[in-house]
Design a protein around this motif. Sequence first.
Motif, PDB file in Angstrom:
ATOM      1  N   ALA A  94       0.847  -1.187   0.000  1.00  0.00           N
ATOM      2  CA  ALA A  94       0.000   0.000   0.000  1.00  0.00           C
ATOM      3  C   ALA A  94       0.881   1.235   0.000  1.00  0.00           C
ATOM      4  O   ALA A  94       2.057   1.178   0.381  1.00  0.00           O
ATOM      5  N   SER A  95       0.306   2.354  -0.430  1.00  0.00           N
ATOM      6  CA  SER A  95       1.026   3.625  -0.443  1.00  0.00           C
ATOM      7  C   SER A  95       0.550   4.572   0.648  1.00  0.00           C
ATOM      8  O   SER A  95       1.262   5.496   1.026  1.00  0.00           O
ATOM      9  N   ARG A  96      -0.659   4.352   1.158  1.00  0.00           N
ATOM     10  CA  ARG A  96      -1.201   5.199   2.219  1.00  0.00           C
ATOM     11  C   ARG A  96      -1.550   4.319   3.414  1.00  0.00           C
ATOM     12  O   ARG A  96      -2.278   3.325   3.289  1.00  0.00           O
ATOM     13  N   TRP A  97      -1.023   4.719   4.559  1.00  0.00           N
ATOM     14  CA  TRP A  97      -1.195   3.954   5.788  1.00  0.00           C
ATOM     15  C   TRP A  97      -1.755   4.862   6.867  1.00  0.00           C
ATOM     16  O   TRP A  97      -1.288   5.996   7.035  1.00  0.00           O
ATOM     17  N   PRO A 156      -2.931  -0.458   6.423  1.00  0.00           N
ATOM     18  CA  PRO A 156      -3.187   0.181   5.129  1.00  0.00           C
ATOM     19  C   PRO A 156      -4.572   0.826   5.092  1.00  0.00           C
ATOM     20  O   PRO A 156      -5.505   0.358   5.752  1.00  0.00           O
ATOM     21  N   LEU A 157      -4.694   1.865   4.318  1.00  0.00           N
ATOM     22  CA  LEU A 157      -6.000   2.502   4.146  1.00  0.00           C
ATOM     23  C   LEU A 157      -7.031   1.494   3.650  1.00  0.00           C
ATOM     24  O   LEU A 157      -8.206   1.541   4.047  1.00  0.00           O
ATOM     25  N   SER A 158      -6.593   0.559   2.801  1.00  0.00           N
ATOM     26  CA  SER A 158      -7.513  -0.440   2.250  1.00  0.00           C
ATOM     27  C   SER A 158      -8.026  -1.414   3.305  1.00  0.00           C
ATOM     28  O   SER A 158      -8.995  -2.133   3.051  1.00  0.00           O
ATOM     29  N   SER A 159      -7.394  -1.465   4.484  1.00  0.00           N
ATOM     30  CA  SER A 159      -7.853  -2.367   5.547  1.00  0.00           C
ATOM     31  C   SER A 159      -9.019  -1.776   6.335  1.00  0.00           C
ATOM     32  O   SER A 159      -9.612  -2.472   7.159  1.00  0.00           O
ATOM     33  N   TYR A 160      -9.334  -0.511   6.077  1.00  0.00           N
ATOM     34  CA  TYR A 160     -10.400   0.161   6.819  1.00  0.00           C
ATOM     35  C   TYR A 160     -11.692   0.174   6.017  1.00  0.00           C
ATOM     36  O   TYR A 160     -11.681   0.243   4.784  1.00  0.00           O
ATOM     37  N   ALA A 177     -15.395   4.412   7.936  1.00  0.00           N
ATOM     38  CA  ALA A 177     -14.642   4.600   9.183  1.00  0.00           C
ATOM     39  C   ALA A 177     -13.581   5.684   9.070  1.00  0.00           C
ATOM     40  O   ALA A 177     -13.065   6.139  10.084  1.00  0.00           O
ATOM     41  N   VAL A 178     -13.229   6.102   7.864  1.00  0.00           N
ATOM     42  CA  VAL A 178     -12.140   7.067   7.681  1.00  0.00           C
ATOM     43  C   VAL A 178     -12.654   8.362   7.075  1.00  0.00           C
ATOM     44  O   VAL A 178     -11.971   9.005   6.284  1.00  0.00           O
ATOM     45  N   LYS A 179     -13.857   8.722   7.432  1.00  0.00           N
ATOM     46  CA  LYS A 179     -14.424   9.997   7.005  1.00  0.00           C
ATOM     47  C   LYS A 179     -14.735  10.823   8.239  1.00  0.00           C
ATOM     48  O   LYS A 179     -15.523  10.389   9.086  1.00  0.00           O
ATOM     49  N   PRO A 180     -14.086  11.989   8.377  1.00  0.00           N
ATOM     50  CA  PRO A 180     -13.095  12.550   7.449  1.00  0.00           C
ATOM     51  C   PRO A 180     -11.728  11.900   7.626  1.00  0.00           C
ATOM     52  O   PRO A 180     -11.425  11.375   8.694  1.00  0.00           O
ATOM     53  N   MET A 181     -10.926  11.948   6.584  1.00  0.00           N
ATOM     54  CA  MET A 181      -9.580  11.398   6.624  1.00  0.00           C
ATOM     55  C   MET A 181      -8.682  12.264   7.509  1.00  0.00           C
ATOM     56  O   MET A 181      -8.785  13.485   7.505  1.00  0.00           O
ATOM     57  N   PRO A 182      -7.800  11.638   8.317  1.00  0.00           N
ATOM     58  CA  PRO A 182      -6.846  12.440   9.101  1.00  0.00           C
ATOM     59  C   PRO A 182      -6.030  13.345   8.186  1.00  0.00           C
ATOM     60  O   PRO A 182      -5.634  12.956   7.085  1.00  0.00           O
ATOM     61  N   THR A 183      -5.773  14.547   8.646  1.00  0.00           N
ATOM     62  CA  THR A 183      -5.054  15.528   7.826  1.00  0.00           C
ATOM     63  C   THR A 183      -3.556  15.560   8.121  1.00  0.00           C
ATOM     64  O   THR A 183      -2.783  16.075   7.310  1.00  0.00           O
ATOM     65  N   LEU A 184      -3.136  15.054   9.261  1.00  0.00           N
ATOM     66  CA  LEU A 184      -1.722  15.090   9.620  1.00  0.00           C
ATOM     67  C   LEU A 184      -0.951  14.064   8.793  1.00  0.00           C
ATOM     68  O   LEU A 184      -1.279  12.869   8.792  1.00  0.00           O
TER      69      LEU A 184
END
Length: 304
Positions: free
Chosen positions: A152-155, A165-169, A173-180
């Motif tokens: 994955a490229s985004r974790w 990985p983002l794909s594991s979520y 569950a990831v709305k909104p996405m963390p900004t940091l």
Amino acid sequence: MVNPTPQGTTAHDAIRERRRQLQSKRRWRQLAGLWRTSVLLTLTGGLVWGLTLPDWVIRRPEQVVIRGNQLLKTEALQAQLPLEYPESLLRLRPQEIIHALETTLPLQRVTIARQLFPPTLIVEVQERKPVAVATCNQCWVISATGQLQGPASRWLVDGLGFVAPLSSYQASAVKPMPTLQLQGYFVPVKDAPRPQTLAVDGDRQQQWQQIHQILQQQDLPITGLDWRNEQNLIVQTPLAPVHLGVVQWHSPTLKKQLSALASLKQLPQYLDPRQMVFIDLVNPDEPLVQLRQQPTQQPLPRSH
């Protein structure tokens, strides 16, 4: 003179009768002991036979029930179970499963239960919410127990530095996405089982834990962290990158550096942000700023 024969005979008969009763009781005790031993052996044999029954074996992931997950997908949790199917329910080691999950995924707690009828492994988890995003180029990430995730490229990273990985979520569950944003958070691995395999560095994880704790206590203008230069941890802010130099975890200097970031909100009153190249907080007692029109670093204006 009295004849003692009848009385003696009676006493002798009483002794014989008493002896016969004792022998009879002894035989009954022996028989009872043998009976108990036989029952115990039968039960033990039945238990051993039952333990070897193929019906008490999980043969596929569908026999693993995941409970409590609201963020991570069930498939992502099942993929990290250190199981080799078929697996005996009564021979697997729950502590190994718990340790593997808690040192790989952003999980607060894991509990294991076994159900024999029908054969089922029940895994209950408590998750930690993601608070940051780490990036790499289609990498694999290996945990301390050898569990692989990716590619994955985004974790997503939790407050303790564990990743998935983002794909594991689940999408909701990831709305909104963390900004940091975290860059350089992963480090290369020697003798890796796959190409492009990285790991979470222990020092960086501890630095992140301290930084995240301070972020929870103070409203600091931080948009990202960059570990790509091992000699200089860079904090990204809306104004300019802030250089912290070599950072030791749980260092009082790090806390002073981060606290000094709070004063950056007033900096545009004195300097044009478009002219700032970076801010130097290696020494938080003498902050400096590098301007585009100045060949050397200039002291930051002191707020009153």
